[in-house]
Design an enzyme around this catalytic site. Structure first.
Site, PDB file in Angstrom:
ATOM      1  N   GLU A 177     -34.972  50.107 -32.380  1.00 39.28           N
ATOM      2  CA  GLU A 177     -34.187  50.209 -33.592  1.00 39.28           C
ATOM      3  C   GLU A 177     -33.566  49.072 -33.914  1.00 39.28           C
ATOM      4  OE1 GLU A 177     -31.974  53.845 -33.687  1.00 39.28           O
ATOM      5  OE2 GLU A 177     -33.778  55.222 -33.775  1.00 39.28           O
ATOM      6  N   GLU A 265     -39.609  58.315 -32.269  1.00 40.39           N
ATOM      7  CA  GLU A 265     -38.348  58.704 -31.809  1.00 40.39           C
ATOM      8  C   GLU A 265     -38.097  59.909 -33.000  1.00 40.39           C
ATOM      9  OE1 GLU A 265     -35.068  56.635 -29.708  1.00 40.39           O
ATOM     10  OE2 GLU A 265     -33.821  57.904 -31.182  1.00 40.39           O
TER      11      GLU A 265
HETATM   12  C1  IDC Z   1     -28.459  58.361 -28.096  1.00 39.95           C
HETATM   13  C2  IDC Z   1     -27.914  59.420 -26.851  1.00 39.95           C
HETATM   14  C3  IDC Z   1     -26.703  59.328 -26.543  1.00 39.95           C
HETATM   15  C4  IDC Z   1     -26.187  57.808 -26.119  1.00 39.95           C
HETATM   16  C5  IDC Z   1     -26.394  57.115 -27.213  1.00 39.95           C
HETATM   17  C6  IDC Z   1     -25.936  55.597 -27.001  1.00 39.95           C
HETATM   18  O1  IDC Z   1     -28.595  60.580 -27.211  1.00 39.95           O
HETATM   19  O2  IDC Z   1     -26.555  60.313 -25.417  1.00 39.95           O
HETATM   20  O3  IDC Z   1     -24.719  58.031 -25.786  1.00 39.95           O
HETATM   21  O4  IDC Z   1     -27.759  56.945 -27.652  1.00 39.95           O
HETATM   22  O5  IDC Z   1     -26.935  54.974 -25.794  1.00 39.95           O
HETATM   23  C7  IDC Z   1     -31.236  56.464 -31.712  1.00 39.95           C
HETATM   24  C8  IDC Z   1     -31.383  55.721 -30.676  1.00 39.95           C
HETATM   25  C9  IDC Z   1     -31.108  56.704 -29.419  1.00 39.95           C
HETATM   26  C10 IDC Z   1     -29.893  57.456 -29.582  1.00 39.95           C
HETATM   27  C11 IDC Z   1     -30.052  58.456 -30.719  1.00 39.95           C
HETATM   28  C12 IDC Z   1     -28.926  59.511 -30.928  1.00 39.95           C
HETATM   29  O6  IDC Z   1     -32.568  55.377 -30.543  1.00 39.95           O
HETATM   30  O7  IDC Z   1     -30.637  55.615 -28.397  1.00 39.95           O
HETATM   31  O8  IDC Z   1     -29.599  57.988 -28.398  1.00 39.95           O
HETATM   32  N1  IDC Z   1     -30.548  57.823 -31.807  1.00 39.95           N
HETATM   33  O9  IDC Z   1     -27.972  58.871 -31.421  1.00 39.95           O
HETATM   34  N2  IDC Z   1     -31.385  56.359 -32.837  1.00 39.95           N
HETATM   35  C13 IDC Z   1     -31.086  57.195 -33.985  1.00 39.95           C
HETATM   36  C14 IDC Z   1     -30.478  58.232 -33.102  1.00 39.95           C
END
Ligand code: IDC
Length: 461
Positions: A177, A265
């Protein structure tokens, strides 16, 4: 989950039998089709034709599966027994291996590179032996511009694609992303460095490219796609409680403009990965993705105390999961992937006789097919969510449509979308809104849905 029918399945049983196909026909018509087990054994090497992912014979393929959380945070779920359960019971045909590049334990920060690569290698190995496609995800996030670690990405993908050159089931996702104002032009510059590196070892592998603003601005990629390479797809990510019609329409617009999209995702909660679930929006996304045969991969395989995690935070096991181990996200996902009876909301399964799960009502030129997609209990009432498909069964266009659905008892209207709804006693009256009133002869519309409640168990009459 391990009911007797499923435990009887063997690794080679990859085609749904004809009985199951018949049972699934109505669901397919309603746009929430039950699992398409398009596995590597059946579909072979994938490629991209126009906007569509296709199999070795050129037939459209939809991959549906799950993403790990960060491999460094939750390595325990990389085990073959669990992958086998995902493939056999959950009917997942793809798994995504999310390897964070930054953050704690990240590949380009303080992570142990060999350890992380070993997790990727193990994940690819298990996915392959369990007949699944597998996505190797270079999970940039806090490092918002992929060019920041481009040279490490080049080394990583050179080595991985060389090691996996004999595998037809590996898909490469080169930047999860991009964010922080990274432009599509900058992403393209990065992609043009990485793609040839992968192509040197994997000349045909499908490669997924992230898009600006956390993989949402697919319109920018559609306006200026990457030239000179086959089998490139562009990612769109959504979190249903945050991203609704606007982003769905952006996706549809980009597909209509010719861009092949892969939802590598998504979550059904908000964009933090936490907060409340928006089931109506989640189901609306599924309907549209099924309609366009867009592949989708759910975030995330973990027991973290956050809504998007598929396991309850108290569950420590790493394989052999049962329904009770699943979070609400996990239950919803299990239902979507398997097409089996939903157990969301209170977590209690509602026993609805199968004959009442769907109904087709004819009214004028149209037939309205109502498919029960979810049911739960709250505040002493039963809630029923229907996905509706409206088909023009005449040989003339229709300019508006309406129909009545009658239930076995009195109902209340809880929520409805893409239609006008009113209730009188046991009857739900549904009619078109201006943007979906016209249906061409033989055409149909989807993405219409309603939630009703009652204080007794209901069937459609
Ligand atoms: C989130 C995880 C969370 C973690 C965070 C930072 O769910 O536990 O603390 O990342 O590492 C994304 C990202 C994905 C995110 C997810 C939710 O690709 O890594 O995971 N998210 O925030 N993009 C939109 C949402």
């Amino acid at each position: 989950m391990a009911d007797s029918q499923q435990t009887e399945e063997r690794a080679g049983d990859v085609q749904p039998d004809s009985r199951k196909q018949e049972e699934n026909q109505e669901a397919e018509e309603a746009g929430l089709e039950t699992p398409d087990i398009s596995s590597p054994a059946v579909c072979g090497k994938l490629s991209v034709e126009g906007t569509q992912l296709v199999d070795e014979k050129g037939k459209a393929v939809q991959l549906r599966g799950l993403s790990t959380h960060g491999l460094s945070f939750y390595p325990q779920y990389i085990n073959e027994e669990f992958f086998a359960q995902l493939r056999r019971e959950w009917k997942a045909n793809v798994i995504r291996l999310a390897m964070y590049t930054a953050e704690s334990g990240g590949y380009c920060t303080d992570g142990d590179k060999e350890y992380l690569k070993n997790l990727v290698r193990a994940g690819v190995e298990y996915a392959s032996s369990q007949d699944m496609y597998v996505i190797v995800d270079w999970h940039i996030l806090s490092d918002g511009n992929p060019n920041q670690h481009a040279s490490e990405a080049i080394d990583f993908f050179a080595q991985m694609s060389q090691e996996f050159s004999g595998y037809d089931n590996v898909i490469y996702e080169i930047c999860n992303e991009p964010n922080g104002g990274t432009s599509w032009g900058e992403i393209k510059t990065y992609a043009q460095k990485i793609i040839p590196v992968i192509r040197a070892n994997a000349p045909d592998a499908v490669i997924l490219v992230g898009t600006p603003n956390w993989s949402q601005y697919v319109d920018e990629a559609a306006a200026d796609p990457i030239a000179g390479y086959d089998n490139i797809m562009y990612t769109l990510h959504f979190y249903a409680a945050t991203h609704k019609d606007d982003l769905r329409n952006r996706m549809i617009g980009a597909i209509d403009a010719g861009l092949p999209i892969f939802v590598s995702e998504y979550g059904i909660c908000d964009a933090s990965g936490n907060g409340g679930i928006d089931e109506a929006q989640a189901n609306a996304w599924v309907q549209v993705m099924n309609q366009y045969k867009v592949s989708y991969v759910a975030w995330n395989i973990s027991n973290k105390a956050e809504t998007s995690a598929i396991f309850q935070s108290t569950v420590e096991k790493t394989s052999g999961f049962s329904q009770e181990d699943l979070s609400d996200s996990g239950k919803w996902l299990y239902h979507i992937l398997t097409g089996e009876k939903p157990t969301l909301g209170s977590g209690q399964t509602v026993d609805v006789p199968s004959s009442s799960q769907s109904a087709a009502v004819q009214s004028g030129k149209v037939e309205v097919i109502a498919l029960l997609v979810n049911s739960w209990e709250a505040n002493g009432e039963q809630f029923y969510q229907y996905a509706l498909t409206v088909k023009n069964i005449s040989n003339q266009p229709c300019e508006r449509w309406e129909a009545d659905l009658r239930f076995s008892g009195d109902i209340s209207l809880s929520d409805g979308w893409n239609g006008q709804y009113s209730v009188q006693g046991n009857t739900l009256h549904i009619s078109s809104v201006d943007y979906n009133a016209r249906i061409a002869a033989g055409g149909s519309i989807q993405d219409v849905g309603v939630i009703i409640s009652a204080n007794t168990g209901l069937t459609i009459q």
